[in-house]
Design a protein around this motif. Structure first.
Motif, PDB file in Angstrom:
ATOM      1  N   ALA A  19      25.585   8.565 -46.858  1.00 23.26           N
ATOM      2  CA  ALA A  19      24.768   7.825 -47.815  1.00 23.26           C
ATOM      3  C   ALA A  19      23.348   7.622 -47.289  1.00 23.26           C
ATOM      4  N   VAL A  20      23.233   7.320 -45.998  1.00 22.30           N
ATOM      5  CA  VAL A  20      21.908   7.152 -45.398  1.00 22.30           C
ATOM      6  C   VAL A  20      21.118   8.458 -45.491  1.00 22.30           C
ATOM      7  N   ARG A  22      21.542  11.017 -47.608  1.00 25.92           N
ATOM      8  CA  ARG A  22      21.189  11.342 -48.996  1.00 25.92           C
ATOM      9  C   ARG A  22      19.975  10.526 -49.450  1.00 25.92           C
ATOM     10  N   THR A  23      19.958   9.260 -49.068  1.00 28.39           N
ATOM     11  CA  THR A  23      18.818   8.405 -49.435  1.00 28.39           C
ATOM     12  C   THR A  23      17.520   8.955 -48.859  1.00 28.39           C
ATOM     13  N   GLY A  63      18.150   6.633 -40.390  1.00 27.31           N
ATOM     14  CA  GLY A  63      17.269   6.770 -41.540  1.00 27.31           C
ATOM     15  C   GLY A  63      15.871   7.206 -41.148  1.00 27.31           C
TER      16      GLY A  63
END
Length: 304
Positions: A19-20, A22-23, A63
Motif C-alpha cells: 500500500a505504501v 502504490r501510494t 515511502g
C-alpha cells in the motif's frame, strides 16, 4: 510518457508495504522481473533497486525511498528465475545447494552474532581446536564457501544470487556438508557479467558483515579471513570445471577491494598469503595453497 516502475513485495507485512509503494506511484507485481524488490523483516525493510540495497527502519522511510529511488538496470530476478538457478546449483553438489524457505526442523542457526558464535563453538568442539580463533577460521572458511559457491554457479544463468544474511540459516551436523536455507532468496538479472555488482552483493553485502562479526568475536585477523574467502573462491571454481563466466568473475573478485593482497600466483599456481590455521587442529596439516608451504610445492593451479 514515463512508465510506472514495477516492484515485488515479499517477507512480512506485504499488504501494508504494498500500500505504501502504490501510494508512492509504484505498481506491485506478484512475480517476474521487476524494477525493485522490497522485503519486510522483523527488524526493518530491505529495499533493492538499480543494483543498490537500502535498509529502512519503517514505513515512513519506505515511502521516502519509493518517491526518490533512481530506477534503472539491473532488474530484480523473478521467483521462477531464482528457483531455476538454485535448482541448477544444487545439481552440482551439496556445497552449491541452498534451500528456499524458512528453517524446517531443529538444528538451524541464524547468521547473527550469537548464531555465528554458536557455529564457532560447534566447529571447535567437533575438530578438537584448543584455540577459538582456529575454530572461527575453519568455520568461516566453510561458511564462506557455502555462500559464494551458489553465487558463482548462478552467473552462468545470468543471475547474481542475493542471499541476504538476515534471512539465511545454517545447519551444521557431523558427517554432513553445512546446509543453508534462505527465507527469501533473490537475485539481480545480469545477462552480461558485472563484476562490480557481484563484488557488491557477495563480498560487501553477504560476506563482510559476517566476517567482521567473526573477527571481533574470536579475535582473528580480518586479513586471514579474507584469505579464506579467496581460497574458497578458487576452490569453488575448481568444482565448476573452468566455467568461463565463473572464471572471469573469480579473476575480477580477486582483484577487488578486500581480496587484493590476499593471494599470489607462485610457481605452482594460486597461493594465499595467509594461513587458515588448519595445521593447528589435532591431526591437521597444510592446505594445498597455504602460505606456509615451501615455494614451488604443490598448490592449486592457476584457473583464470
Amino acid at each position: 510518457m514515463t512508465s510506472i516502475p514495477a516492484v515485488r513485495v515479499r517477507g512480512r507485512h506485504t499488504d501494508v508495504l504494498g500500500a505504501v509503494l502504490r501510494t508512492a506511484g509504484w505498481t506491485v507485481v506478484p512475480d517476474g522481473p521487476a524494477d525493485a524488490e522490497v522485503t519486510g523483516h522483523a527488524d526493518g525493510i530491505r529495499a533493492q533497486c538499480a543494483g543498490t540495497t537500502s535498509w529502512l527502519a519503517d514505513q515512513a522511510q519506505l515511502g521516502r525511498w519509493a518517491r526518490t529511488a533512481a530506477v534503472g538496470p539491473p532488474l530484480r530476478a523473478g521467483n521462477a528465475q531464482v528457483g531455476a538457478v538454485l535448482e541448477a546449483a544444487a545439481g552440482i553438489g551439496p556445497f552449491f545447494a541452498v534451500q528456499a524457505g524458512p528453517p524446517d526442523g531443529d538444528g538451524w542457526t541464524a547468521l547473527d552474532a550469537p548464531g555465528l558464535a554458536t557455529l564457532t563453538d560447534t566447529v571447535g568442539e567437533r575438530i578438537g581446536a584448543a584455540e577459538r580463533r582456529v575454530a572461527a577460521s575453519i568455520m568461516f572458511q566453510g561458511l564462506a564457501s557455502r555462500l559464494l559457491s551458489p553465487v558463482l554457479a548462478g552467473l552462468a544463468h545470468g543471475v547474481v544470487l542475493d542471499l541476504d544474511p538476515a534471512a539465511v540459516f545454517v545447519r551444521s551436523r557431523p558427517g554432513e556438508a553445512m546446509a543453508l536455507t534462505c527465507e527469501c532468496p533473490g537475485g539481480w538479472l545480469a545477462p552480461e557479467l558485472d563484476v562490480r555488482l557481484v563484488a557488491e552483493v557477495l563480498l560487501e553485502q553477504q560476506l563482510r558483515p559476517l566476517l567482521e562479526t567473526v573477527a571481533a568475536d574470536a579475535r582473528v585477523a580480518p586479513g586471514l579471513l579474507w584469505g579464506n574467502v579467496a581460497s574458497a573462491l578458487v576452490g569453488a571454481l575448481r568444482v565448476l570445471g573452468r566455467d568461463p563466466v565463473a572464471a572471469r568473475a573469480v579473476s575480477g573478485l580477486l582483484a577487488h577491494g578486500p581480496l587484493v593482497g590476499t593471494w599470489e600466483v607462485g610457481p605452482a599456481g594460486f597461493r594465499r598469503r595467509s594461513c587458515c590455521l588448519y595445521y593447528r587442529v589435532p591431526g591437521g596439516g597444510y592446505c594445498g595453497d597455504c602460505a606456509l608451504l615451501p615455494r614451488g610445492s604443490a598448490s592449486r593451479p592457476n584457473l583464470w
